[in-house]
Design a protein around this motif. Sequence first.
Motif, short mmCIF file in Angstrom:
data_model
loop_
_atom_site.label_atom_id
_atom_site.label_comp_id
_atom_site.label_asym_id
_atom_site.label_seq_id
_atom_site.Cartn_x
_atom_site.Cartn_y
_atom_site.Cartn_z
N ARG A 313 0.86 -1.29 0.11
CA ARG A 313 -0.12 -0.03 -0.09
C ARG A 313 0.81 1.13 -0.21
N ALA A 314 0.50 2.24 -0.68
CA ALA A 314 1.22 3.50 -0.85
C ALA A 314 1.04 4.30 0.57
N GLN A 315 2.03 5.30 0.68
CA GLN A 315 1.89 6.25 1.88
C GLN A 315 0.68 7.03 1.60
N MET A 316 -0.08 6.99 2.33
CA MET A 316 -1.43 7.91 1.93
C MET A 316 -1.87 8.72 3.31
N PRO A 317 -2.63 9.70 2.90
CA PRO A 317 -3.14 10.59 4.33
C PRO A 317 -3.97 9.78 4.94
N ASN A 318 -3.92 10.21 6.34
CA ASN A 318 -4.93 9.73 7.16
C ASN A 318 -6.30 9.27 6.68
N VAL A 319 -6.86 8.03 6.76
CA VAL A 319 -8.12 7.72 6.21
C VAL A 319 -9.05 8.52 6.67
N LEU A 320 -8.88 8.80 8.02
CA LEU A 320 -10.11 9.42 8.92
C LEU A 320 -10.41 10.88 8.23
#
Lengths: 397, 600
Positions: A313-320
């Motif tokens: 999985r890519a480094q993504m922003p906080n899903v919340l």
Amino acid sequence: MSKFFEFKPDRSKYPAMGADGKLDIDLSSQKYTKLWLGPNHPGVTGNMAVELTLAGDEIVEAKTHVGYLHRGFEKLIERRLYVQGFPTSIRMCVAEPDTNEYLIARSTEVLSGYDKDVPEMAQWLRMLSLEMARLQGLLRGVPGQAGTFSLGIGVQWGVYLRDLILDRFEELTGARVYHMYIIPGGVRGLLPDGFKKRMEDNLRDIDDFIVRIRQLMFNNAIFNKRAKGIGVIPKEWVEQYGIVGTNARASGVKRDIRKDYPYLHYDQLDFDPPTATDGDIYARSWVRWQELIQTVDLIRQIMAKMPEKGDIRAQMPNVLHWKIPKGETYTRLESGRGEYGMYYVTDGSDKPRRVNLRGPSYTHAIALLEKMLVNTNIADVHATMVSLQTCPPEIER
Amino acid sequence: MNIKDVFTPFTVWSKVVKDPVTIKDPLSREAAPRYRGFHKNDIDVCIGCGTCEAICENQAIDLVPVEGIETKDGDSGLRPRIDYGRCCWCALCVDICTTNSLNLTNEYTWVDTDPDAFIFTPGVDKKSWDDKEDGWKKPVPNYHFYGQSRIPMGELHAEERVDSFIEFVKGFSKQQAEEEADRCVACGICTATCPAHMGIPDYIAAIRNEDMEEGMRILYETNPLPEICGRICTHKCEDVCSVGVNGDPLSIRWLKRYIADQIPADVDKYNDILYTKDIKNNNRKVAIVGSGPSDLSAAYYLALLGYKITIYEKLPQAGGMMRYGIPEYRLPYDQIDKDIDYILSLGVDIKYNVTVGKDITLDQLHEENDAVFAGTGLHLGRSTRIPGSDNEKVYQSVELLRNIVTGAEVPVERKIVVIGGGNVAMDITRSMARLQKAKYGEVNIITTSLESEDIMPADREEVVEAREEGCTIIPGYGPQEVVIEDGVVKGLRVWKCLSIFDENHNFSPKFDQSDERVFEGDMVIESIGQGMDLSYLSEDIKKGLEFGPRGRVQTNDKFQTSLPWLFMGGDIIQGPDVIHGIANGHIAAMAIDDFLNQGR
């Protein structure tokens, strides 16, 4: 015997066309019968009804009725965070749930600019799960066509083999039918140890099944008689009606998103979409059977070419709190039923503004089916419907 | 038609002799190791942060109180309860779990005649699968739903910062602050732990929304000294941050500072943002003794209610220990002024260089005002009282720190020994290091504490930074004697400290005399705590008050003393830091308002 099969309907019995372009059907004349096929009927591919007007056992008019399955999934997704969309999306089409996951994930990635960050390993795993989904769909769909002519044994073989593929899904994704595996940014798990070997064992069983089903269907006098020349889609209809996938390919139009607009790493795989020219039920069955062979081959190619390990999985922003800038995109892929796409609009908030699924079944089961059924025998209705591989849950979401 | 096609389908009969493929007993079939079945939860690891509840797309999870689990700092006392009528087994709750306590087992068959049985609290309501190892766990590696690592804070390099008293923490840029704010899971465990109960997730959300004015309003709801707290708060919030359980806790303190730093030092602007332009006077007066954090907090919240506030300050500038105790490199004076100027702009009157008890008595304040709040702080140094500690070259850290601020002469020798392991000891160590560097070009300072390294009360970062700046810190030694030869201080004799408290938790250090060391030094600074000066309380008033252990005045939980008009707070009542003082002042302000409104 041959005279019986060469029976041609007597056109004089058919209702005349009115000035408004509609058929002049007077039910009180007692010449015509109304028959509702569905919405709950074992021969219908889901909760969808076909309203038939019959003259004897011939169909003079057919109307498709949907509305029995509307669950508002698009709206549910529009009221959830981006990461919460995928468990809902899979229910939009049960036949190949992974395709819905991919469309949601890909749309959010494209609009948020993370599409280039999805790791290599995740791209291959996505492709593997999509092809496995296609395989399990075909294992049900190919013998299912024989089932409409009462050749039930093929369905039993297919469902057994499909269960073996679901076992592999269970190992890889943690679930059998609703996999919830492709997530914005990547996927949710690496291949378990020994997965490729067990998969290869299953594929060998399927190789045997492919031979058997040919004997059962295409080397079968009953199937040949029933399927040939019935439910014909002429080549010119393909453009007129927007027919896609195997239905278009069986009418001689080579149309495949994997080739025409390659996504994931399909451009690195060696395959050529099968085609036929007759456009009847037999041709569509033949193309699907060819595609079954090809899908087995594609899974073997993917397992051979995919990396051994890597990030999933890519480094993504906080899903919340993930917000996607204003934008819109149309994402598509080649599902077992043809081009399957999603129109996705974002407005800068943490939830999508609009999600619209564009599946092939709407065209195939409503506009096309209504036209195809006219002049056919009531016994061929199921066969025609199944041959279009429609999926009613995807029509109304 | 081909005659072969008539016979070929009969080949399917060959399958008749094959073994059946179905499983005879599907209920005992073991699911795959990764299968998503029923939940289990390790309730001792779970902190009840509620992130599972937040991510659940079906609202299948509720955080509920559980018998036997108490609410405490870092634990809400709640545990997730799952409703299997709603759950879709997507396992997003597992993937986001901050403590990794929540997992799905691969158990998937369960029959019960009671529908309510399918709503249960995993880990609390015992289930047959609680001990199962297999099932869905958070995927590894590099699979995270929120950032695990802190955004590093820019700081001046040690060699550079020891050259001056310039603030060495640079503060976040906009991008850094937003990236750090993005890591927050908004669980609110921090809010519960903060003494002032600041709305931390809300102001972090304001950073993400790029709305600094809203952020400022949230800060001022509970804390009228954000610039100060944004720099020197003891950040209990970060100690309990749920993101910190499996990663770095959020830099909550620096995020607070970021918001306050974005608003220019302009009281008109402050008044606009915080809607405090036209406060209606209620014609009642409250006097406040001292201008430390508790006093300023009480003054601010009382002023908002329309009270006429007069602050009496002994020293020439406001701020109390924040100004006269904390060195400038940690808390620059202009930032103190920025916070205080705004509070004074609300019509708060301040009288400098007025010592209550000498220039004006507390009784006089009582007569002139409706109520009095006193937060006079701990400004008296404490001595170790070891032999030689009465020498003139033995100093108290409090007075040296105060002299550095007031500009009075500060003696700086070539070699200095500091006794103490708290934050004040680190402050004086690092301040003296800077003065040594300026005077002699080198740092030669030894700080020793009774506590060993692992239990030193000072913040870890203070110890690390002091060492970076060239100070030597040797914890775990107890001072025995100031070595004096011919009336000149030569150093400090210490013994290895084995334990500090006896079985009854009373202070009774035990030493290993065989491990004796002498730390060389030309001066010794004692920094082992401070005492309070309550000399402003007259005998009459003292008679009306109740005193508790160590001479502390007893108050109720609203900081009201047994003299109803007198409220006390801050370090003299609770302590030990700025944020507790602010919380005390806020509570006292509300209590004063309640008290003065009685019967109205």
